[in-house]
Design a protein around this motif. Structure first.
Motif, mmCIF file in Angstrom:
data_model
loop_
_atom_site.group_PDB
_atom_site.id
_atom_site.type_symbol
_atom_site.label_atom_id
_atom_site.label_comp_id
_atom_site.label_asym_id
_atom_site.label_seq_id
_atom_site.Cartn_x
_atom_site.Cartn_y
_atom_site.Cartn_z
ATOM 1 N N GLY A 163 17.866 -18.930 11.973
ATOM 2 C CA GLY A 163 18.290 -17.614 12.426
ATOM 3 C C GLY A 163 17.116 -16.662 12.598
ATOM 4 O O GLY A 163 15.957 -17.065 12.670
ATOM 5 N N HIS A 164 17.439 -15.393 12.635
ATOM 6 C CA HIS A 164 16.447 -14.347 12.923
ATOM 7 C C HIS A 164 16.733 -13.154 12.016
ATOM 8 O O HIS A 164 17.802 -12.551 12.077
ATOM 9 N N ARG A 165 15.781 -12.818 11.144
ATOM 10 C CA ARG A 165 15.964 -11.692 10.210
ATOM 11 C C ARG A 165 15.001 -10.567 10.566
ATOM 12 O O ARG A 165 13.814 -10.787 10.778
ATOM 13 N N VAL A 166 15.556 -9.322 10.623
ATOM 14 C CA VAL A 166 14.750 -8.133 10.898
ATOM 15 C C VAL A 166 14.970 -7.129 9.769
ATOM 16 O O VAL A 166 16.119 -6.815 9.417
ATOM 17 N N ASN A 167 13.897 -6.625 9.197
ATOM 18 C CA ASN A 167 13.979 -5.625 8.130
ATOM 19 C C ASN A 167 13.197 -4.377 8.511
ATOM 20 O O ASN A 167 12.139 -4.466 9.149
ATOM 21 N N MET A 168 13.723 -3.236 8.117
ATOM 22 C CA MET A 168 13.019 -1.965 8.299
ATOM 23 C C MET A 168 12.417 -1.563 6.953
ATOM 24 O O MET A 168 13.105 -1.569 5.935
ATOM 25 N N LEU A 169 11.125 -1.234 6.951
ATOM 26 C CA LEU A 169 10.441 -0.848 5.716
ATOM 27 C C LEU A 169 9.811 0.524 5.855
ATOM 28 O O LEU A 169 9.327 0.902 6.926
ATOM 29 N N LEU A 170 9.825 1.242 4.754
ATOM 30 C CA LEU A 170 9.180 2.540 4.696
ATOM 31 C C LEU A 170 8.288 2.554 3.463
ATOM 32 O O LEU A 170 8.780 2.533 2.332
ATOM 33 N N TRP A 171 6.971 2.527 3.691
ATOM 34 C CA TRP A 171 6.021 2.660 2.589
ATOM 35 C C TRP A 171 5.810 4.157 2.349
ATOM 36 O O TRP A 171 5.235 4.846 3.197
ATOM 37 N N ASP A 223 0.857 -1.181 0.000
ATOM 38 C CA ASP A 223 0.000 0.000 0.000
ATOM 39 C C ASP A 223 0.899 1.239 0.000
ATOM 40 O O ASP A 223 0.943 2.023 0.944
ATOM 41 N N SER A 224 1.639 1.386 -1.073
ATOM 42 C CA SER A 224 2.593 2.493 -1.189
ATOM 43 C C SER A 224 2.816 2.806 -2.662
ATOM 44 O O SER A 224 2.488 2.004 -3.530
ATOM 45 N N GLU A 225 3.363 3.979 -2.919
ATOM 46 C CA GLU A 225 3.817 4.292 -4.273
ATOM 47 C C GLU A 225 5.236 3.753 -4.455
ATOM 48 O O GLU A 225 5.576 3.182 -5.484
ATOM 49 N N VAL A 226 6.080 3.961 -3.426
ATOM 50 C CA VAL A 226 7.461 3.467 -3.446
ATOM 51 C C VAL A 226 7.759 2.838 -2.092
ATOM 52 O O VAL A 226 7.379 3.375 -1.047
ATOM 53 N N THR A 227 8.449 1.701 -2.107
ATOM 54 C CA THR A 227 8.818 1.010 -0.872
ATOM 55 C C THR A 227 10.333 0.966 -0.716
ATOM 56 O O THR A 227 11.054 0.620 -1.661
ATOM 57 N N LEU A 228 10.799 1.332 0.491
ATOM 58 C CA LEU A 228 12.202 1.162 0.878
ATOM 59 C C LEU A 228 12.264 -0.016 1.834
ATOM 60 O O LEU A 228 11.533 -0.059 2.824
ATOM 61 N N ASN A 229 13.129 -0.986 1.549
ATOM 62 C CA ASN A 229 13.270 -2.188 2.368
ATOM 63 C C ASN A 229 14.742 -2.368 2.689
ATOM 64 O O ASN A 229 15.561 -2.578 1.781
ATOM 65 N N VAL A 230 15.102 -2.253 3.980
ATOM 66 C CA VAL A 230 16.509 -2.365 4.402
ATOM 67 C C VAL A 230 16.642 -3.472 5.433
ATOM 68 O O VAL A 230 15.921 -3.476 6.440
ATOM 69 N N CYS A 231 17.543 -4.384 5.192
ATOM 70 C CA CYS A 231 17.808 -5.455 6.150
ATOM 71 C C CYS A 231 18.676 -4.906 7.290
ATOM 72 O O CYS A 231 19.729 -4.306 7.052
ATOM 73 N N LEU A 232 18.236 -5.108 8.543
ATOM 74 C CA LEU A 232 19.011 -4.665 9.713
ATOM 75 C C LEU A 232 19.913 -5.786 10.236
ATOM 76 O O LEU A 232 20.899 -5.526 10.912
ATOM 77 N N GLY A 233 19.629 -7.029 9.981
ATOM 78 C CA GLY A 233 20.378 -8.192 10.480
ATOM 79 C C GLY A 233 19.345 -9.140 11.060
ATOM 80 O O GLY A 233 18.165 -9.021 10.772
ATOM 81 N N ASN A 234 19.637 -10.081 11.769
ATOM 82 C CA ASN A 234 20.834 -10.643 12.350
ATOM 83 C C ASN A 234 21.351 -11.771 11.479
ATOM 84 O O ASN A 234 21.180 -11.721 10.273
ATOM 85 N N GLN A 235 21.848 -12.821 12.113
ATOM 86 C CA GLN A 235 22.307 -13.976 11.356
ATOM 87 C C GLN A 235 21.102 -14.805 10.913
ATOM 88 O O GLN A 235 20.245 -15.151 11.725
ATOM 89 N N VAL A 250 16.766 -1.967 -0.674
ATOM 90 C CA VAL A 250 16.080 -2.269 -1.926
ATOM 91 C C VAL A 250 14.967 -1.232 -2.071
ATOM 92 O O VAL A 250 14.173 -1.025 -1.146
ATOM 93 N N LEU A 251 14.915 -0.584 -3.230
ATOM 94 C CA LEU A 251 13.915 0.443 -3.494
ATOM 95 C C LEU A 251 13.098 0.008 -4.713
ATOM 96 O O LEU A 251 13.669 -0.294 -5.766
ATOM 97 N N HIS A 252 11.768 -0.043 -4.567
ATOM 98 C CA HIS A 252 10.931 -0.506 -5.682
ATOM 99 C C HIS A 252 9.541 0.125 -5.599
ATOM 100 O O HIS A 252 9.144 0.661 -4.556
ATOM 101 N N ARG A 253 8.798 0.059 -6.694
ATOM 102 C CA ARG A 253 7.417 0.536 -6.694
ATOM 103 C C ARG A 253 6.568 -0.338 -5.767
ATOM 104 O O ARG A 253 6.762 -1.558 -5.706
ATOM 105 N N GLY A 254 5.606 0.294 -5.089
ATOM 106 C CA GLY A 254 4.725 -0.486 -4.228
ATOM 107 C C GLY A 254 3.905 -1.497 -4.996
ATOM 108 O O GLY A 254 3.555 -2.566 -4.476
#
Length: 519
Positions: free
Chosen positions: A460-468, A395-407, A444-448
């Motif tokens: 493991g455990h993966r955490v990502n920060m997203l900005l719609w 539900d966005s025009e553009v999405t920013l998706n950044v991986c914060l970690g962990n293993q 990663v930057l892409h259209r919504g």
């Protein structure tokens, strides 16, 4: 001068018939720093722009006016036209602007040549249009008065008597007269939508002002009381109280996160590219492994670690206080909305100063230059967390998706082409298939509307920060468009095929014309 610093100056001329024409040219304005409202002012009654010859249909201006900031809303009509035209000129691809202009010419041809059968339809006389019970309820304009004339056979579905039989008969005769004129003149008209092969657009033959009055004076009073608009307001108020409770009681672990210090947040290459703010500088730090998917190093490891610790601290506080929090969306059962615990100002700055410069260059076709709101959150995958994420659009025009970690192992993003609402379930083409493996700190930057999903995080455990990131301008303009060939893969193919058929027809016509004299 950047596009944000330019404003549309308009030359105003009046022809012999008294029609005003406004043409847009670039010039600075005192409104250049103003932004559109995130939510429309539904109480505001927009002005009519029917008497002006504009770059876009007058209905678009009337609709967009609800989003104008207060300083511009109280300005003259000419100033409002300047402001709105500049936004739309910067946003729309040239092809879409041409289409809007063609539709304006099309409508004018109809209004100029079609002779109405019942001119009294083109105004709205309540006594001759509506049944007395409806008029009485509108005049009282209360929930009690509306409830007295309606039934609600299903939640949210309201049924009531509204139109006089004589009005219905006149409207039927008017439509029949219009269809007759269309047949006699061989005028090719646009149908109401892609699903109906018959029918007519009432606005196109001059009934738009009457319908505007119908909506504003007779329908809106009911929707204010009866429909989901009231429910939405209640939800918004509840959410504001919810957010305030968190901000008042939650103690941040890393207060420095709540501002945005570029040197401590971003890698040097990203800062350098943003400072230069050109396509060349952005291209120097990014890769585009698949059309419309941009990958680049963005966050410092120390920032990622602080953000992970902050999220963990927030989740710990939630557990200790038994506070029930809202999750990021309907798809993720784990994660947190960053805006809700005080990071909204930081994310605003991130979008406006660091993401929008890039989206203006790479995503202008979906409102990249006019991003004005966001939804920021983190998601968590792995053991005792979400495992994967199904195929969807954001539900966005553009999405920013950044991986914060962990293993972690697994969790790849898979992309399958960009689609509009009409084509969201169409088949994926081979050149639209792309899988991306997450790297901590990499964005990663892409259209919504770029269809995607996340494969299972197997360990493991993966955490990502997203900005719609969202654009109210784009959403308003999109509601007036029917095809999106500049970004929808399927619309592009349909347009290409249509062009091919037109060329084939032209060739056949030329061949017949050449052979005719020989025969």
């Amino acid at each position: 001068m950047s596009s944000d610093q330019r404003e549309a100056q308009q030359e105003t001329t009046v022809d012999g018939g008294g029609t005003t024409t406004m043409r847009a040219t670039a010039a600075t304005t005192t409104f250049s720093s103003q932004r559109l409202r995130i939510n429309p002012n539904n109480e505001h009654r927009p002005e009519s722009y029917e008497d002006l010859k504009l770059d876009f249909p007058s209905a678009v201006y009337s609709s967009l006016e609800k989003y104008l900031p207060q300083q511009i809303l109280v300005s003259s009509r000419e100033e409002k036209v300047k402001f709105m035209t500049d936004i739309m000129l910067r946003h729309l691809p040239h092809g879409e602007r041409s289409r809007a202009q063609r539709h304006s010419v099309y409508r004018q041809k109809i209004i100029t040549n079609y002779q109405p059968l019942h001119k009294e339809l083109y105004t709205l006389a309540p006594m001759h249009c509506f049944v007395p019970s409806f008029i009485k309820a509108i005049n009282e304009s209360s929930e009690k008065s509306f409830r007295s004339i309606i039934s609600e056979p299903s939640p949210g579905v309201f049924v009531f008597d509204m139109l006089q039989p004589s009005f219905c008969e006149m409207m039927l005769a008017e439509v029949e007269n219009f269809e007759k004129w269309v047949g006699e003149t061989k005028f090719r008209i646009m149908r109401p939508n892609t699903m109906n092969k018959y029918g007519a657009v009432l606005d196109d033959f001059g009934l738009d002002s009457m319908l505007d009055k119908l909506m504003e004076s007779f329908i809106r009073p009911m929707t204010k009381v009866l429909t989901f608009l009231t429910w939405v307001l209640v939800i918004a108020q509840r959410h504001s109280v919810y957010r305030q409770k968190i901000i008042t009681n939650y103690q941040p672990l890393h207060k420095e996160l709540y501002t945005l210090a570029p040197m401590h947040c971003f890698v040097p290459s990203f800062i350098k590219a943003i400072n230069e703010s050109s396509e060349k500088s952005f291209r120097s730090i990014i890769s585009e492994p698949s059309p419309g998917v941009f990958v680049f190093d963005m966050l410092q490891p120390s920032f990622c670690e602080m953000m992970l610790a902050e999220v963990e601290n927030f989740e710990k506080w939630v557990g200790e206080t038994k506070f029930r929090i809202m999750r990021p969306n309907t798809m993720n059962k784990y994660g947190a909305v960053l805006d809700d615990f005080g990071l909204d100002s930081m994310l605003d700055k991130l979008m406006e100063s660091f993401i929008r410069p890039m989206t203006k260059v790479f995503f202008s076709d979906v409102g990249g230059a006019t991003l004005d709101s966001h939804h920021g959150f983190v998601v968590e995958y792995g053991k005792d967390r979400d495992l994967d994420l199904g195929f969807h659009v954001d539900d966005s025009e553009v999405t920013l998706n950044v991986c914060l970690g962990n293993q972690f192992v697994g969790g790849e993003l898979f992309f399958r082409g960009t689609r509009c609402e009409r084509h969201v379930n169409t088949t994926t083409k081979p050149d639209e298939i792309y899988d991306y493996s997450h790297v901590p700190g990499q964005a990663v930057l892409h259209r919504g509307r770029h269809r995607h999903g996340a494969r299972a995080t197997t360990s493991g455990h993966r955490v990502n920060m997203l900005l719609w990131c969202r654009s109210s301008v784009f959403r308003e303009l999109k509601s007036h468009q029917k095809e999106f060939s500049s970004w929808c893969g399927e619309c592009f193919c349909e347009k290409k095929e249509e062009k091919g058929r037109a060329l084939d027809a032209l060739r056949q016509k030329l061949v017949k014309a050449v052979r005719a004299p020989q025969a």
